[in-house]
Design a protein around this motif. Structure first.
Motif, PDB file in Angstrom:
ATOM      1  N   ALA A 106       0.757  -1.431  -0.091  1.00  0.00           N
ATOM      2  CA  ALA A 106      -0.173  -0.204  -0.054  1.00  0.00           C
ATOM      3  C   ALA A 106       0.737   1.325   0.049  1.00  0.00           C
ATOM      4  CB  ALA A 106      -0.981  -0.076   1.147  1.00  0.00           C
ATOM      5  N   LEU A 107       2.130   1.274   0.609  1.00  0.00           N
ATOM      6  CA  LEU A 107       3.142   2.363   0.585  1.00  0.00           C
ATOM      7  C   LEU A 107       3.525   2.904  -0.917  1.00  0.00           C
ATOM      8  CD1 LEU A 107       5.500   1.092   3.540  1.00  0.00           C
ATOM      9  CD2 LEU A 107       3.080   2.485   3.745  1.00  0.00           C
ATOM     10  N   ASN A 108       3.107   1.937  -1.729  1.00  0.00           N
ATOM     11  CA  ASN A 108       3.545   2.231  -3.285  1.00  0.00           C
ATOM     12  C   ASN A 108       2.485   2.853  -3.845  1.00  0.00           C
ATOM     13  OD1 ASN A 108       6.227   0.906  -2.708  1.00  0.00           O
ATOM     14  ND2 ASN A 108       5.130  -1.016  -3.336  1.00  0.00           N
ATOM     15  N   TYR A 109       1.300   3.232  -3.375  1.00  0.00           N
ATOM     16  CA  TYR A 109       0.079   3.906  -4.129  1.00  0.00           C
ATOM     17  C   TYR A 109      -0.152   4.985  -2.969  1.00  0.00           C
ATOM     18  CZ  TYR A 109      -0.003  -0.684  -6.397  1.00  0.00           C
ATOM     19  OH  TYR A 109       0.594  -1.721  -7.037  1.00  0.00           O
ATOM     20  N   GLY A 110      -1.508   5.681  -3.752  1.00  0.00           N
ATOM     21  CA  GLY A 110      -2.058   6.675  -2.797  1.00  0.00           C
ATOM     22  C   GLY A 110      -2.922   6.034  -2.091  1.00  0.00           C
ATOM     23  N   CYS A 111      -2.945   6.269  -0.873  1.00  0.00           N
ATOM     24  CA  CYS A 111      -3.707   5.686   0.169  1.00  0.00           C
ATOM     25  C   CYS A 111      -4.893   6.446   0.733  1.00  0.00           C
ATOM     26  CB  CYS A 111      -2.758   5.309   1.450  1.00  0.00           C
ATOM     27  SG  CYS A 111      -1.606   4.090   0.853  1.00  0.00           S
ATOM     28  N   ILE A 112      -5.850   5.868   0.868  1.00  0.00           N
ATOM     29  CA  ILE A 112      -7.361   6.560   1.198  1.00  0.00           C
ATOM     30  C   ILE A 112      -7.776   6.077   2.503  1.00  0.00           C
ATOM     31  CG2 ILE A 112      -9.525   6.888   0.237  1.00  0.00           C
ATOM     32  CD1 ILE A 112      -8.693   6.124  -2.580  1.00  0.00           C
ATOM     33  N   VAL A 113      -8.134   6.935   3.352  1.00  0.00           N
ATOM     34  CA  VAL A 113      -8.889   6.818   4.588  1.00  0.00           C
ATOM     35  C   VAL A 113     -10.193   7.342   4.440  1.00  0.00           C
ATOM     36  CG1 VAL A 113      -8.859   7.221   7.029  1.00  0.00           C
ATOM     37  CG2 VAL A 113      -6.856   6.892   5.971  1.00  0.00           C
ATOM     38  N   ALA A 114     -11.177   6.333   4.827  1.00  0.00           N
ATOM     39  CA  ALA A 114     -12.576   7.049   4.168  1.00  0.00           C
ATOM     40  C   ALA A 114     -13.456   6.626   5.589  1.00  0.00           C
ATOM     41  CB  ALA A 114     -13.264   5.949   2.951  1.00  0.00           C
ATOM     42  N   HIS A 123      -9.041  11.417   4.376  1.00  0.00           N
ATOM     43  CA  HIS A 123      -7.374  11.673   4.208  1.00  0.00           C
ATOM     44  C   HIS A 123      -7.033  10.905   3.234  1.00  0.00           C
ATOM     45  CE1 HIS A 123      -3.780  12.691   6.219  1.00  0.00           C
ATOM     46  NE2 HIS A 123      -3.345  11.447   6.187  1.00  0.00           N
ATOM     47  N   TYR A 124      -6.075  11.420   2.621  1.00  0.00           N
ATOM     48  CA  TYR A 124      -5.516  11.187   1.298  1.00  0.00           C
ATOM     49  C   TYR A 124      -4.080  11.503   1.351  1.00  0.00           C
ATOM     50  CZ  TYR A 124      -4.503   9.736  -3.420  1.00  0.00           C
ATOM     51  OH  TYR A 124      -3.798   9.411  -4.655  1.00  0.00           O
ATOM     52  N   VAL A 125      -3.217  10.297   1.236  1.00  0.00           N
ATOM     53  CA  VAL A 125      -1.644  10.308   1.245  1.00  0.00           C
ATOM     54  C   VAL A 125      -1.007   9.753  -0.146  1.00  0.00           C
ATOM     55  CG1 VAL A 125       0.414  10.404   2.380  1.00  0.00           C
ATOM     56  CG2 VAL A 125      -1.736  10.460   3.751  1.00  0.00           C
ATOM     57  N   ARG A 173       5.452  26.121 -15.670  1.00  0.00           N
ATOM     58  CA  ARG A 173       5.724  25.387 -14.460  1.00  0.00           C
ATOM     59  C   ARG A 173       4.449  25.390 -13.646  1.00  0.00           C
ATOM     60  NH1 ARG A 173      10.724  27.001 -11.517  1.00  0.00           N
ATOM     61  NH2 ARG A 173       9.917  25.878  -9.727  1.00  0.00           N
ATOM     62  N   ALA A 174       3.608  26.649 -13.750  1.00  0.00           N
ATOM     63  CA  ALA A 174       2.354  26.643 -13.033  1.00  0.00           C
ATOM     64  C   ALA A 174       1.382  25.713 -13.451  1.00  0.00           C
ATOM     65  CB  ALA A 174       1.757  27.896 -13.046  1.00  0.00           C
ATOM     66  N   GLU A 175       1.367  25.496 -14.690  1.00  0.00           N
ATOM     67  CA  GLU A 175       0.322  24.340 -15.162  1.00  0.00           C
ATOM     68  C   GLU A 175       0.569  22.845 -14.926  1.00  0.00           C
ATOM     69  OE1 GLU A 175      -2.713  25.125 -18.499  1.00  0.00           O
ATOM     70  OE2 GLU A 175      -0.737  24.871 -19.445  1.00  0.00           O
ATOM     71  N   VAL A 176       1.657  22.627 -14.427  1.00  0.00           N
ATOM     72  CA  VAL A 176       2.130  21.294 -13.889  1.00  0.00           C
ATOM     73  C   VAL A 176       1.552  21.011 -12.576  1.00  0.00           C
ATOM     74  CG1 VAL A 176       3.912  19.564 -13.172  1.00  0.00           C
ATOM     75  CG2 VAL A 176       4.262  21.127 -15.057  1.00  0.00           C
ATOM     76  N   ILE A 177       0.336  20.138 -12.536  1.00  0.00           N
ATOM     77  CA  ILE A 177      -0.578  20.073 -11.598  1.00  0.00           C
ATOM     78  C   ILE A 177      -0.715  18.526 -11.451  1.00  0.00           C
ATOM     79  CG2 ILE A 177      -2.694  20.186 -10.403  1.00  0.00           C
ATOM     80  CD1 ILE A 177      -2.798  22.940 -12.233  1.00  0.00           C
ATOM     81  N   ARG A 178      -0.570  18.081 -10.189  1.00  0.00           N
ATOM     82  CA  ARG A 178      -0.693  16.633  -9.759  1.00  0.00           C
ATOM     83  C   ARG A 178      -2.001  16.329  -9.251  1.00  0.00           C
ATOM     84  NH1 ARG A 178       4.640  16.328  -6.306  1.00  0.00           N
ATOM     85  NH2 ARG A 178       3.226  18.085  -5.227  1.00  0.00           N
ATOM     86  N   LEU A 179      -3.171  15.534  -9.758  1.00  0.00           N
ATOM     87  CA  LEU A 179      -4.200  15.529  -9.166  1.00  0.00           C
ATOM     88  C   LEU A 179      -4.159  14.844  -7.821  1.00  0.00           C
ATOM     89  CD1 LEU A 179      -6.769  13.550 -11.789  1.00  0.00           C
ATOM     90  CD2 LEU A 179      -7.120  15.764 -10.514  1.00  0.00           C
ATOM     91  N   GLU A 180      -3.200  13.746  -7.595  1.00  0.00           N
ATOM     92  CA  GLU A 180      -3.232  13.183  -6.344  1.00  0.00           C
ATOM     93  C   GLU A 180      -2.630  13.924  -5.212  1.00  0.00           C
ATOM     94  OE1 GLU A 180      -2.868  10.710  -9.844  1.00  0.00           O
ATOM     95  OE2 GLU A 180      -1.557  12.263  -9.034  1.00  0.00           O
TER      96      GLU A 180
END
Length: 377
Positions: A106-114, A123-125, A173-180
């Motif tokens: 799970a540490l290799n992915y985006g983790c979701i607390v729901a 919470h999202y990390v 550079r301002a347009e570089v946005i990461r959804l996660e």
């Protein structure tokens, strides 16, 4: 299969080429839906691309839209995500597809607390350094146009920070946005982001070799949902073991043994006594008599000579752990090529009676001897 689906947009930083254009034309004809490719002027990240092309996305008056990362395979429960959004949240809420991983991976992915009752993301990390949750982000999202307001806030913040830094190329550079990291982390706990957890199959596809594992997942899915697509044992036909797909135009000798988890492409020729297991053989390839092909991707129009053996090493998830995922193997470890799936590029010729083991052969190569743990340029 999603009712009301109006258009498909592919986005990327890569230069479009003839093969992609041909694919788009044939896919439009097959699925009777407009499909376009939008090229980013620079690599803009998972959120920057959709923000840059927001006018194109919204031009048809979309009520909602899906965003799917291209490097995952799944059952893609899109209809279920739509129904879930109607039951949870409101018309302006967003949905992430999630699945369960084991605690280590799970540490290799985006983790979701729901919230266990409402499934609201609290919470999202992204790729945490310590354990946060076993529910991971599958890279498949359902958004409404309201998402652009949240991405726009990140864009404005990026611009302000760049002004303070007095950077010369601030616009890019301002347009570089990461959804996660930039958007989901901020949305968590706001009552606008929900997770739909799927028990269906899902895997990332981070290397060429992971296509073998993805193929296995799809073949297994076909055995349940479309068994007519899979080959059956018939009198006078090849011996089929497990899930095997054979294109109708392929020519397979009756003494060949195929499977489990084999996909044979258009116009492929398979000779007498050939053994193929856990492999993908792409269109126009020819496997001469008594060849053995295991854990391999055979590129289109490639030829494998008589009595040759072509074999790779799978990097499968732990079969005893139902939540194990395929690991992202690095190509090299300790200065050596990591043993993995063997890949033959297009128009590769393998001579008779040689062994090719754990190797990657680039296109248009004519080999003259055996190779082990090599990249053949």
């Amino acid at each position: 299969q999603v009712p009301g689906m109006k258009e498909i947009l592919l986005m990327g930083f890569y230069q479009p080429h003839e093969a992609l254009s041909r694919f788009l034309v044939s896919a439009q004809q097959e699925f009777k839906i407009p499909i376009r490719y939008l090229q980013e002027y620079a690599a803009l990240g998972t959120g920057g691309g959709i923000y840059h092309f927001r006018d194109q996305i919204l031009s048809g008056g979309a009520e909602a839209f899906f965003v799917l990362n291209a490097d995952v395979c799944s059952e893609f429960p899109l209809q279920e995500m739509l129904e879930f959004r109607q039951q949870h949240g409101d018309a302006h809420s967003f949905v992430i597809l999630g699945t369960t991983a084991n605690r280590t991976q799970a540490l290799n992915y985006g983790c979701i607390v729901a919230n266990t009752d409402t499934q609201e993301v609290q919470h999202y990390v992204e790729k945490p350094s310590t354990f946060v949750s076993e529910i991971i982000n599958c890279g498949i999202y359902l958004f409404t146009p309201a998402i652009f307001q949240h991405i726009g806030e990140v864009f404005q913040r990026n611009q302000q920070e760049l002004v303070l830094e007095e950077s010369s190329n601030g616009w890019q550079r301002a347009e570089v946005i990461r959804l996660e990291q930039d958007v989901f982390t901020a949305l968590a706990g706001s009552g606008k982001l929900y997770v739909y957890k799927t028990d269906g199959f899902w895997s990332q596809i981070k290397s060429a070799g992971s296509a073998i594992y993805a193929s296995r997942l799809y073949l297994n899915q076909y055995s349940k949902s479309h068994p007519e697509r899979l080959a059956q044992n018939k009198p006078g036909g090849p011996i089929i073991r497990g899930n095997v797909y054979i294109h109708p135009t392929a020519s397979i000798d009756s003494t060949a043994v195929l499977g489990p988890n084999v996909s044979i492409g258009e116009g492929v020729t398979v000779g007498a006594g050939v053994r193929v297991r856990e492999s993908i053989v792409l269109h126009g390839a020819s496997l001469h008599d008594h060849t053995c092909v295991l854990n391999t991707i055979v590129g289109w129009d490639s030829t494998i000579g008589r009595w040759a053996r072509v074999e790779g090493t799978p990097s499968d998830p732990n079969p005893n752990d139902p939540y194990a995922k395929i690991d992202s193997e690095t190509l090299f470890r300790d200065g050596r090529l990591t043993p993995s799936i063997t890949i033959l590029g297009c128009s590769v010729t393998i001579p008779a009676e040689v062994v090719i083991l754990n190797s990657i052969v680039l296109p248009h190569k004519e080999l003259s001897r055996s190779y082990k743990n090599q990249i053949i340029l």
